[in-house]
Design a protein around this motif. Structure first.
Motif, mmCIF file in Angstrom:
data_model
loop_
_atom_site.group_PDB
_atom_site.id
_atom_site.type_symbol
_atom_site.label_atom_id
_atom_site.label_comp_id
_atom_site.label_asym_id
_atom_site.label_seq_id
_atom_site.Cartn_x
_atom_site.Cartn_y
_atom_site.Cartn_z
ATOM 1 N N LEU A 1 9.983 78.241 31.844
ATOM 2 C CA LEU A 1 10.586 79.570 31.905
ATOM 3 C C LEU A 1 11.898 79.519 32.671
ATOM 4 O O LEU A 1 11.965 78.981 33.776
ATOM 5 N N ILE A 2 12.936 80.083 32.070
ATOM 6 C CA ILE A 2 14.216 80.247 32.748
ATOM 7 C C ILE A 2 14.377 81.730 33.089
ATOM 8 O O ILE A 2 14.328 82.589 32.208
ATOM 9 N N VAL A 3 14.542 82.028 34.378
ATOM 10 C CA VAL A 3 14.695 83.405 34.844
ATOM 11 C C VAL A 3 16.143 83.610 35.286
ATOM 12 O O VAL A 3 16.616 82.937 36.208
ATOM 13 N N LEU A 4 16.832 84.510 34.621
ATOM 14 C CA LEU A 4 18.210 84.835 34.951
ATOM 15 C C LEU A 4 18.223 86.233 35.556
ATOM 16 O O LEU A 4 18.049 87.230 34.853
ATOM 17 N N ASP A 5 18.436 86.315 36.866
ATOM 18 C CA ASP A 5 18.279 87.574 37.602
ATOM 19 C C ASP A 5 19.634 88.242 37.847
ATOM 20 O O ASP A 5 20.603 87.579 38.214
ATOM 21 N N GLU A 6 19.662 89.575 37.673
ATOM 22 C CA GLU A 6 20.848 90.409 37.890
ATOM 23 C C GLU A 6 22.060 89.852 37.151
ATOM 24 O O GLU A 6 23.141 89.655 37.709
ATOM 25 N N VAL A 7 21.856 89.638 35.863
ATOM 26 C CA VAL A 7 22.899 89.043 35.021
ATOM 27 C C VAL A 7 24.028 90.022 34.727
ATOM 28 O O VAL A 7 25.151 89.619 34.460
ATOM 29 N N CYS A 8 23.732 91.324 34.801
ATOM 30 C CA CYS A 8 24.739 92.331 34.443
ATOM 31 C C CYS A 8 26.001 92.210 35.279
ATOM 32 O O CYS A 8 27.065 92.664 34.859
ATOM 33 N N GLY A 9 25.883 91.626 36.468
ATOM 34 C CA GLY A 9 27.042 91.504 37.340
ATOM 35 C C GLY A 9 28.090 90.559 36.799
ATOM 36 O O GLY A 9 29.244 90.603 37.222
ATOM 37 N N ASP A 10 27.720 89.688 35.880
ATOM 38 C CA ASP A 10 28.682 88.762 35.284
ATOM 39 C C ASP A 10 28.850 89.104 33.811
ATOM 40 O O ASP A 10 27.968 88.856 33.000
ATOM 41 N N GLY A 11 29.981 89.669 33.474
ATOM 42 C CA GLY A 11 30.195 90.150 32.109
ATOM 43 C C GLY A 11 30.157 89.073 31.060
ATOM 44 O O GLY A 11 29.646 89.284 29.956
ATOM 45 N N VAL A 12 30.696 87.884 31.350
ATOM 46 C CA VAL A 12 30.749 86.808 30.374
ATOM 47 C C VAL A 12 29.345 86.369 29.977
ATOM 48 O O VAL A 12 29.007 86.284 28.789
ATOM 49 N N LEU A 13 28.510 86.089 30.970
ATOM 50 C CA LEU A 13 27.151 85.620 30.684
ATOM 51 C C LEU A 13 26.335 86.731 30.007
ATOM 52 O O LEU A 13 25.579 86.467 29.062
ATOM 53 N N TRP A 14 26.495 87.957 30.483
ATOM 54 C CA TRP A 14 25.753 89.064 29.886
ATOM 55 C C TRP A 14 26.110 89.226 28.412
ATOM 56 O O TRP A 14 25.236 89.344 27.551
ATOM 57 N N ASP A 15 27.405 89.209 28.104
ATOM 58 C CA ASP A 15 27.838 89.367 26.710
ATOM 59 C C ASP A 15 27.316 88.236 25.840
ATOM 60 O O ASP A 15 26.941 88.448 24.680
ATOM 61 N N LEU A 16 27.286 87.042 26.394
ATOM 62 C CA LEU A 16 26.769 85.898 25.643
ATOM 63 C C LEU A 16 25.289 86.076 25.326
ATOM 64 O O LEU A 16 24.845 85.875 24.190
ATOM 65 N N LEU A 17 24.512 86.486 26.322
ATOM 66 C CA LEU A 17 23.073 86.667 26.121
ATOM 67 C C LEU A 17 22.780 87.790 25.128
ATOM 68 O O LEU A 17 21.910 87.659 24.266
ATOM 69 N N VAL A 18 23.532 88.893 25.236
ATOM 70 C CA VAL A 18 23.294 90.023 24.338
ATOM 71 C C VAL A 18 23.678 89.672 22.904
ATOM 72 O O VAL A 18 22.974 90.014 21.951
ATOM 73 N N SER A 19 24.789 88.970 22.750
ATOM 74 C CA SER A 19 25.239 88.625 21.401
ATOM 75 C C SER A 19 24.300 87.631 20.716
ATOM 76 O O SER A 19 24.303 87.510 19.498
ATOM 77 N N ARG A 20 23.462 86.931 21.500
ATOM 78 C CA ARG A 20 22.510 85.959 20.937
ATOM 79 C C ARG A 20 21.062 86.415 21.110
ATOM 80 O O ARG A 20 20.142 85.604 21.061
ATOM 81 N N ALA A 21 20.849 87.709 21.333
ATOM 82 C CA ALA A 21 19.520 88.212 21.701
ATOM 83 C C ALA A 21 18.444 87.886 20.674
ATOM 84 O O ALA A 21 17.264 87.793 21.011
ATOM 85 N N GLY A 22 18.805 87.706 19.405
ATOM 86 C CA GLY A 22 17.801 87.448 18.375
ATOM 87 C C GLY A 22 17.576 85.987 18.064
ATOM 88 O O GLY A 22 16.761 85.658 17.180
ATOM 89 N N GLU A 23 18.260 85.075 18.778
ATOM 90 C CA GLU A 23 18.120 83.646 18.484
ATOM 91 C C GLU A 23 16.786 83.089 18.977
ATOM 92 O O GLU A 23 16.270 83.489 20.016
ATOM 93 N N THR A 24 16.239 82.145 18.215
ATOM 94 C CA THR A 24 14.984 81.497 18.579
ATOM 95 C C THR A 24 15.257 80.319 19.507
ATOM 96 O O THR A 24 16.190 79.540 19.282
ATOM 97 N N LEU A 25 14.408 80.165 20.541
ATOM 98 C CA LEU A 25 14.578 79.108 21.530
ATOM 99 C C LEU A 25 13.331 78.244 21.620
ATOM 100 O O LEU A 25 12.236 78.656 21.215
ATOM 101 N N ASP A 26 13.492 77.058 22.177
ATOM 102 C CA ASP A 26 12.342 76.174 22.392
ATOM 103 C C ASP A 26 11.518 76.621 23.588
ATOM 104 O O ASP A 26 10.347 76.283 23.705
ATOM 105 N N PHE A 27 12.128 77.337 24.500
ATOM 106 C CA PHE A 27 11.420 77.765 25.701
ATOM 107 C C PHE A 27 11.757 79.219 25.991
ATOM 108 O O PHE A 27 12.514 79.858 25.259
ATOM 109 N N CYS A 28 11.193 79.756 27.054
ATOM 110 C CA CYS A 28 11.298 81.190 27.352
ATOM 111 C C CYS A 28 12.474 81.475 28.293
ATOM 112 O O CYS A 28 12.623 80.803 29.314
ATOM 113 N N VAL A 29 13.252 82.483 27.950
ATOM 114 C CA VAL A 29 14.341 82.952 28.801
ATOM 115 C C VAL A 29 14.074 84.419 29.127
ATOM 116 O O VAL A 29 13.985 85.265 28.226
#
Length: 427
Positions: free
Chosen positions: A107-135
Motif C-alpha cells: 500500500l502506498i499512502v499519499l497524505d495531504e496531496v492537495c497541497g501540491d498541485g502538480v502531483l494532485w493533477d497527475l493523480l486525478v488525471s489518471r484516477a481510472g488507471e489500473t495498478l499492480d498495487f494499492c494507492v
C-alpha cells in the motif's frame, strides 16, 4: 479504534480492477490513522508520504515528478501521452526500494496531496488507471473528482463507532436488531444506552476527544481538548487562506451557535455583523464546506435559505465556552447539541438533509430521501410528543411515514416511527 469505513477499504483492496482510492474528511477525524491501521492489518508492506510536512521522502518524489516534467517539455499536459500512473508508481517503488514480491500486497499512502498541485493533477488525471498495487490518496480538501475515480469520505465517529471504541460493540447489535423490528428495547438496556449516548454528547466524534475519555474514564479535561482542536482549525484557516477570507471563515464558525439557538434556525448574515450579505460571505461558506468544517441543510424548494451545522458537536463546546453538559442542566444548550448531533449523524449516513417550512410557520427539522420519497424528521428535545408541523407537512405531501427522534424507546404507530437518538446510525 474500529471504524465502519474499514469494510469499504477491504472491499477496495480485494476488488478488480485496482485503481487509486481517494479518502477525504474533515481534518482530525482519523483519516491517517485509519489508513495506517489498514496498512498494518491487511498488507505485507506500506509506504507513507506526507506532502504537507514536506519531509525528505515526499520532497524526493516531487523532485522526480518535476524532472519528468522537464524531460517532457515542462508542462503537465505532456504527462497524458507518456507518463502513466503505473509508471509513476514504478518510480515510487524504485525510489524507495519496494521489493518486487510485495507489489501485489503493498500500500502506498499519499497524505495531504492537495497541497501540491502538480502531483494532485497527475493523480486525478489518471484516477481510472489500473495498478499492480494499492494507492490511497488522502486529503482534508477534496476538489471535484472525475466520474471514474473511487472516493470514500470519512466522518467524525458515529455513536456506533463510539460504542466500538468503548468496548461495547454488542450494544450496536442490539440497536440494529430493534431498529429492524421496531420493537422496544428492554427498559434497563434502553436506560444504559441513553447514559452511553450522553457520554458521547460530551466527547463528540473527534478521535482526540474520545481517546481522552477512554484514557481517563472522565470528561473533566474534554473542554481543553475541544478548545485545542478548534484552535488548530483556526490556525489552519489562517495559514491557508488570505487574511480577509480567513476572518470571514472564523466569523461564520463563531456565530453558528447563536444562529442555531434561534427558534428559526435559518442562517442570517446580519447576525455576523451589520451590513453583512451573502455576496460578501459566499466564498467563505464554500471554503468551509470544501474542508467539511460545516454542513449546509438547505430549505426544500428554496436553496438560498439554509441552516449551518458544525462538522462535530465538539465545536459547540469550543465556540460557546460552555463546560461539559450535565444531565440536568442547561436545556437550551442540550437542544443545540442534539440538533447538531442529528445533522452530524445524518451526514455520516450519507443523507444530504433538507428542511421545510410553511407560511404558517410550521417547520420540519429535517427531510431525508428514501426510495424516491422525502421522509420528514422531527427532533424532540422535551417530553412534548405533539407533532403539529409534521401534520401540516403530511397534509400537503404524500409521505409513507414520519420519523420522530427523541430519548424515547422504539415505536411505530399512527404513521410515526419513533427512534431513540442513539439509533440514528441505523437509518
Amino acid at each position: 479504534m474500529k471504524r465502519n469505513a474499514i469494510e469499504k477499504l477491504i472491499d477496495w483492496k480485494q476488488g478488480e480492477p485496482r485503481t487509486p482510492l481517494f479518502l477525504s474528511g474533515v481534518r482530525g477525524c482519523g483519516k491517517t490513522y485509519l489508513a495506517m491501521d489498514f496498512a498494518k492489518s491487511f498488507f505485507e508492506g506500506a509506504l507513507y508520504l506526507n506532502f504537507e510536512q514536506k519531509n525528505a521522502q515526499s520532497e524526493a518524489l516531487l523532485a522526480e515528478i518535476r524532472k519528468e516534467q522537464t524531460k517532457r517539455g515542462g508542462a503537465l499536459e505532456a504527462f497524458p501521452a507518456g507518463f502513466s500512473l503505473a509508471a509513476f508508481s514504478e518510480r515510487i517503488c524504485t525510489l524507495f526500494d519496494v521489493p518486487l514480491e510485495y507489489r501485489r500486497n503493498f500500500l502506498i499512502v499519499l497524505d495531504e496531496v492537495c497541497g501540491d498541485g502538480v502531483l494532485w493533477d497527475l493523480l486525478v488525471s489518471r484516477a481510472g488507471e489500473t495498478l499492480d498495487f494499492c494507492v490511497l490518496v488522502i486529503s482534508s480538501q477534496m476538489p471535484a473528482l472525475p466520474a471514474q475515480s473511487l472516493h470514500l469520505n470519512l466522518y467524525p465517529f458515529t455513536f456506533e463507532e463510539f460504542l466500538f471504541a468503548t468496548g461495547q460493540e454488542w450494544y450496536s447489535e442490539v440497536i440494529r436488531g430493534h431498529f429492524q423490528t421496531n420493537h422496544r428495547i428492554p427498559g434497563i438496556v434502553h436506560e444504559e444506552l441513553v447514559d452511553r449516548f450522553d457520554d458521547y454528547l460530551c466527547t463528540g466524534g473527534m478521535p482526540a476527544a474520545i481517546n481522552e475519555y477512554l484514557c481517563f474514564e472522565a470528561v473533566d479535561n474534554l473542554p481543553e481538548i475541544h478548545q485545542r482542536y478548534f484552535g488548530h482549525v483556526l490556525y489552519r484557516i489562517q495559514k491557508h487562506h488570505a487574511e480577509g477570507e480567513a476572518l470571514k471563515m472564523r466569523q461564520i464558525l463563531e456565530v453558528i451557535p447563536a444562529q442555531l439557538e434561534k427558534e428559526n434556525q435559518k442562517f442570517q448574515y446580519r447576525m455576523i455583523r451589520k451590513g453583512a450579505t451573502g455576496a460578501l460571505y459566499q466564498n467563505a461558506i464554500q471554503a468551509l464546506c470544501k474542508e467539511q468544517l460545516i454542513w449546509l441543510c438547505r430549505r426544500q424548494d428554496k436553496e438560498e435559505a439554509f441552516k449551518i451545522f458544525p462538522a462535530d458537536i465538539g465545536f459547540l463546546y469550543a465556540v460557546t465556552g460552555k463546560g461539559i453538559l450535565g444531565k440536568e442542566q442547561d436545556r437550551g444548550f442540550r437542544r443545540l447539541l442534539l440538533g447538531c448531533y442529528v445533522m452530524q449523524a445524518l451526514s455520516a449516513c450519507g443523507y444530504p438533509a433538507e428542511f421545510w417550512e410553511s407560511l404558517s410557520q410550521a417547520r420540519v427539522d429535517f427531510l431525508i430521501g428514501q426510495e424516491g420519497v422525502w421522509i420528514p424528521i422531527e427532533v424532540k428535545t422535551t417530553e412534548n410528543a405533539r407533532s403539529k408541523s409534521i401534520g401540516v407537512y403530511r397534509a400537503s405531501h404524500e409521505v409513507p411515514y414520519s420519523i420522530k427522534i427523541s430519548y424515547h424507546n422504539f415505536d411505530f404507530s399512527g404513521g410515526v416511527r419513533s427512534i431513540p437518538y442513539y439509533a440514528i446510525f441505523c437509518l
